[in-house]
Design a protein around this motif. Structure first.
Motif, PDB file in Angstrom:
ATOM      1  N   ASN A 217     -73.297  81.733   3.287  1.00  0.00           N
ATOM      2  CA  ASN A 217     -72.159  80.456   2.928  1.00  0.00           C
ATOM      3  C   ASN A 217     -71.166  80.890   1.966  1.00  0.00           C
ATOM      4  OD1 ASN A 217     -74.144  80.635   0.154  1.00  0.00           O
ATOM      5  ND2 ASN A 217     -74.267  78.536  -0.372  1.00  0.00           N
ATOM      6  N   VAL A 218     -69.994  81.620   1.741  1.00  0.00           N
ATOM      7  CA  VAL A 218     -68.684  81.594   1.312  1.00  0.00           C
ATOM      8  C   VAL A 218     -67.952  80.927   0.892  1.00  0.00           C
ATOM      9  CG1 VAL A 218     -66.924  83.849   0.728  1.00  0.00           C
ATOM     10  CG2 VAL A 218     -68.955  84.798   2.183  1.00  0.00           C
ATOM     11  N   VAL A 219     -67.583  79.507   1.794  1.00  0.00           N
ATOM     12  CA  VAL A 219     -66.593  79.114   2.200  1.00  0.00           C
ATOM     13  C   VAL A 219     -66.551  77.908   2.718  1.00  0.00           C
ATOM     14  CG1 VAL A 219     -64.337  78.003   2.662  1.00  0.00           C
ATOM     15  CG2 VAL A 219     -64.585  80.430   2.363  1.00  0.00           C
ATOM     16  N   ASN A 220     -66.919  76.585   1.436  1.00  0.00           N
ATOM     17  CA  ASN A 220     -66.966  75.337   1.952  1.00  0.00           C
ATOM     18  C   ASN A 220     -66.072  74.050   1.793  1.00  0.00           C
ATOM     19  OD1 ASN A 220     -68.626  72.739   2.739  1.00  0.00           O
ATOM     20  ND2 ASN A 220     -69.659  72.557   0.555  1.00  0.00           N
ATOM     21  N   TYR A 221     -65.665  74.302   3.019  1.00  0.00           N
ATOM     22  CA  TYR A 221     -64.619  72.785   2.457  1.00  0.00           C
ATOM     23  C   TYR A 221     -64.964  71.655   2.292  1.00  0.00           C
ATOM     24  CZ  TYR A 221     -61.670  76.850   4.407  1.00  0.00           C
ATOM     25  OH  TYR A 221     -61.233  78.413   4.874  1.00  0.00           O
ATOM     26  N   GLU A 222     -65.519  71.104   2.671  1.00  0.00           N
ATOM     27  CA  GLU A 222     -66.457  69.907   2.374  1.00  0.00           C
ATOM     28  C   GLU A 222     -65.565  68.941   0.636  1.00  0.00           C
ATOM     29  OE1 GLU A 222     -69.770  66.502   1.918  1.00  0.00           O
ATOM     30  OE2 GLU A 222     -69.909  69.056   2.745  1.00  0.00           O
ATOM     31  N   PHE A 223     -65.311  67.560   0.931  1.00  0.00           N
ATOM     32  CA  PHE A 223     -64.489  67.622  -0.572  1.00  0.00           C
ATOM     33  C   PHE A 223     -65.593  66.939  -1.311  1.00  0.00           C
ATOM     34  CE2 PHE A 223     -62.660  64.585  -3.875  1.00  0.00           C
ATOM     35  CZ  PHE A 223     -61.780  65.392  -4.130  1.00  0.00           C
ATOM     36  N   ASN A 224     -65.782  67.126  -2.035  1.00  0.00           N
ATOM     37  CA  ASN A 224     -67.638  66.244  -3.272  1.00  0.00           C
ATOM     38  C   ASN A 224     -67.174  66.401  -4.380  1.00  0.00           C
ATOM     39  OD1 ASN A 224     -69.507  65.292  -4.306  1.00  0.00           O
ATOM     40  ND2 ASN A 224     -70.772  66.352  -2.797  1.00  0.00           N
ATOM     41  N   LEU A 225     -66.556  65.459  -5.218  1.00  0.00           N
ATOM     42  CA  LEU A 225     -66.545  65.859  -6.569  1.00  0.00           C
ATOM     43  C   LEU A 225     -67.790  66.123  -7.462  1.00  0.00           C
ATOM     44  CD1 LEU A 225     -64.037  62.513  -7.501  1.00  0.00           C
ATOM     45  CD2 LEU A 225     -63.874  64.632  -7.881  1.00  0.00           C
ATOM     46  N   SER A 226     -69.133  66.018  -7.315  1.00  0.00           N
ATOM     47  CA  SER A 226     -69.982  65.591  -7.946  1.00  0.00           C
ATOM     48  C   SER A 226     -70.995  67.332  -7.525  1.00  0.00           C
ATOM     49  CB  SER A 226     -71.389  65.727  -7.630  1.00  0.00           C
ATOM     50  OG  SER A 226     -71.207  65.605  -6.150  1.00  0.00           O
ATOM     51  N   ASP A 227     -69.737  67.661  -5.875  1.00  0.00           N
ATOM     52  CA  ASP A 227     -70.583  69.944  -6.287  1.00  0.00           C
ATOM     53  C   ASP A 227     -69.514  70.634  -7.028  1.00  0.00           C
ATOM     54  OD1 ASP A 227     -70.784  72.015  -4.836  1.00  0.00           O
ATOM     55  OD2 ASP A 227     -69.921  71.501  -2.783  1.00  0.00           O
ATOM     56  N   ARG A 228     -70.372  70.782  -7.547  1.00  0.00           N
ATOM     57  CA  ARG A 228     -69.427  72.062  -8.531  1.00  0.00           C
ATOM     58  C   ARG A 228     -69.284  73.048  -8.149  1.00  0.00           C
ATOM     59  NH1 ARG A 228     -75.339  73.054 -11.797  1.00  0.00           N
ATOM     60  NH2 ARG A 228     -75.035  71.539 -13.485  1.00  0.00           N
TER      61      ARG A 228
END
Length: 573
Positions: A217-228
């Protein structure tokens, strides 16, 4: 370990220390001691920058991070090349123009003495504690694996570093880091090749297993402030962290201020920007391959062998034996799912792939529940036990499966990494204490030789402090996250001060000084209340965003305070 492993490990470490002392012994003036004679070429600078950041935590914790969470940690470094470009264009020319020893000298020229002193003190607090973690993090793992006393391991690492860092200063740090980087990356690449060769399936099949189990899982484009770790945190929050770390943290600034020219320093920074992401990718990928290996060869229920051995000799041994048997049963069932997956991939049976993947994931969740039950037994047996074992994954694999000689080399990798980053930290702590505190505010008119000796003494004192802190430290959730967290608590404020200095020329010293104090208090308060609520507002923010928040708050408060009529000493240098 075997005799050959001990010989390789100690021989490598003593050779590096001896080489550092031999090549730099006899430095007699402050400029040579702190700047390293200012004649370093770009590739030495680049390797030194990379070695400073690549601590033992990188090689211990990063493979374990990939084992547990996949490749997504690589997104943390996506903003690094952009940060190197910004620093090469803005910060670096100013440092060379003013011929500074430390980054904080620039702040007095731009603002005033108290702002310079505040930034220096924030650095000393943050980096002084980080130096302790840099020693403690590998020491607690290595002491467990080698059967050494933890305090002895802390002292062993700390004393080795103090010897050559105090002896030769910045030049000793830079030239030894070339050898250390060669050992570190050579050892890791060799380990990666061996684990791939040991897999009972083809490399392409190993990639299928890793991919279907969410480890690629190299890239995640979901914007999430709690996700480091996602694309947006890497390109924004981590970008601010890198700007502060490489642009205002003296442990890095001192590395590239040794360049013979501005161009050489710029090229060293760009080398780091271009090579660091691939380097982290390789280390993470090795962790993923270890994960795949353990899908075919049963992993331990808990990777910290000392804790499981204590359980086997406790009142909970029957409970532990039962859970181990259940773990083995689930592992074998999952093995059948993996075989089904590979057969379905060969025949391009999408329904079979989905069915096998579902089975693999359910068995993995079952295994994790068993692991948690074992960890509960560990805590019942020893309430003070730390049960998070991610940082033990890679070296447990090394000790259990790699051949003689390679084991000693991999332990030398971990010790070398601990030494390289700690040396840079102690070197910068001694320099900042001498230049920004002692020389500027305590003893203003002593000789260059006196300041060189002072820097040596302060380096040694900070080394002793780091050893003492490491001896009484406690294990964090994850070692590599611990260092990034500690930096994020202070870097935003420091970077905000520098951003105001560079980009808000109309703001004076008093305004930025007051805003920095307010901002630092707010960041510490946010972290204290993170996961809870502050003034009735739920707080759930990944710590990387502290860097953005801190920087922007300093800039905002400085503007408000300045517009409110607060006067300062200087407008610009």
């Amino acid at each position: 370990m075997s005799s050959i492993d001990w010989i390789i490990m100690f021989g490598t470490l003593l050779a590096i220390v001896g080489y550092g002392v031999y090549k730099t012994y006899g430095v007699r003036d402050m400029d040579s001691y702190i700047r390293g004679q200012g004649n370093m070429n770009w590739w030495t600078i680049g390797l030194s920058i990379m070695a400073t950041q690549a601590s033992a935590i990188t090689f211990l914790s990063t493979p374990g991070q990939a084992y547990e969470d996949g490749m997504r940690f690589i997104q943390f470094y996506f903003g690094l090349p952009l940060a190197m470009i910004i620093l090469s264009v803005t910060f670096l020319p100013m440092y060379y123009k003013l011929k500074v020893y430390t980054a904080y000298e620039f702040l007095e020229n731009r603002f005033d003495l108290k702002t310079r002193t505040l930034a220096a003190l924030l650095f000393l607090v943050q980096r002084g504690l980080a130096a302790g973690i840099t020693i403690y993090a590998p020491a607690i793992i290595l002491s467990t694996l080698l059967g050494w006393n933890l305090t002895f391991t802390n002292i062993f690492i700390g004393v080795l570093v103090i010897i050559y860092t105090v002896s030769g200063g910045t030049r000793a740090v830079s030239i030894t880091q070339k050898q250390q980087m060669a050992v570190m990356m050579g050892g890791m690449v060799l380990a990666g090749i061996l684990v791939i060769q040991m897999l009972p399936v083809k490399f392409t099949e190993a990639l299928h297993v890793a991919g279907k189990m969410d480890r690629l899982n190299v890239v995640n484009y979901e914007f999430n402030l709690s996700d480091r770790y996602n694309f947006w945190s890497g390109m924004t929050a981590a970008l601010f962290l890198f700007l502060s770390y490489f642009g205002t943290d003296q442990s890095q600034v001192q590395r590239y201020l040794t360049g013979s020219t501005l161009t050489q320093s710029r090229m060293g920074l760009m080398m780091n920007g271009l090579l660091k992401v691939p380097m982290q990718f390789v280390i993470l990928f090795i962790g993923v391959m270890v994960f795949v290996f353990y899908q075919f060869f049963q992993p331990p229920v808990v990777f910290n062998k000392v804790q499981t051995e204590q359980l086997q000799n406790s009142a909970f041994k029957e409970d532990f034996r039962f859970l181990e048997e259940e773990y083995t049963h689930v592992f074998r069932e999952k093995g059948q799912d993996i075989e089904d997956l590979l057969e379905a991939v060969k025949s391009d049976n999408q329904e079979g792939i989905a069915l096998a993947q579902d089975g693999m994931m359910k068995k993995s969740q079952h295994q994790e529940r068993i692991r948690n039950e074992v960890k509960e037994l560990i805590v019942k047996n020893d309430p003070m036990a730390e049960t998070r074992d991610t940082d033990y994954v890679f070296m447990r694999f090394v000790m259990d499966y790699l051949p003689k000689g390679i084991v000693g080399l991999l332990f030398a990798v971990i010790f070398s990494a601990a030494m390289s980053s700690t040396a840079s930290e102690l070197n910068s702590l001694g320099t900042t204490t001498t230049i920004d505190i002692y020389k500027r505010s305590i003893s203003k008119h002593s000789s260059q030789y006196h300041y060189m000796l002072s820097s040596k003494w302060f380096t040694a004192i900070w080394g002793i402090f780091a050893i003492v802190f490491a001896t009484y430290a406690t294990l964090f959730e994850n070692l590599i996250q611990a260092v990034n967290l500690l930096g994020s608590l202070f870097y935003g404020t420091i970077l905000g001060i520098f951003f105001v200095a560079f980009y808000m020329k109309w703001i004076r010293g008093n305004a930025v000084f007051i805003s920095a104090l307010i901002t630092q208090a707010i960041i510490l308060l946010i972290h204290w209340k993170n996961g809870d609520s502050l003034l009735g507002i739920p707080i759930n923010i990944g710590f990387l965003w502290y860097n953005v928040i801190g920087c922007l708050l300093v800039m905002l408060f400085s503007a408000i305070i300045q517009l409110g009529g607060v006067k300062g000493e200087k407008v610009e240098g």
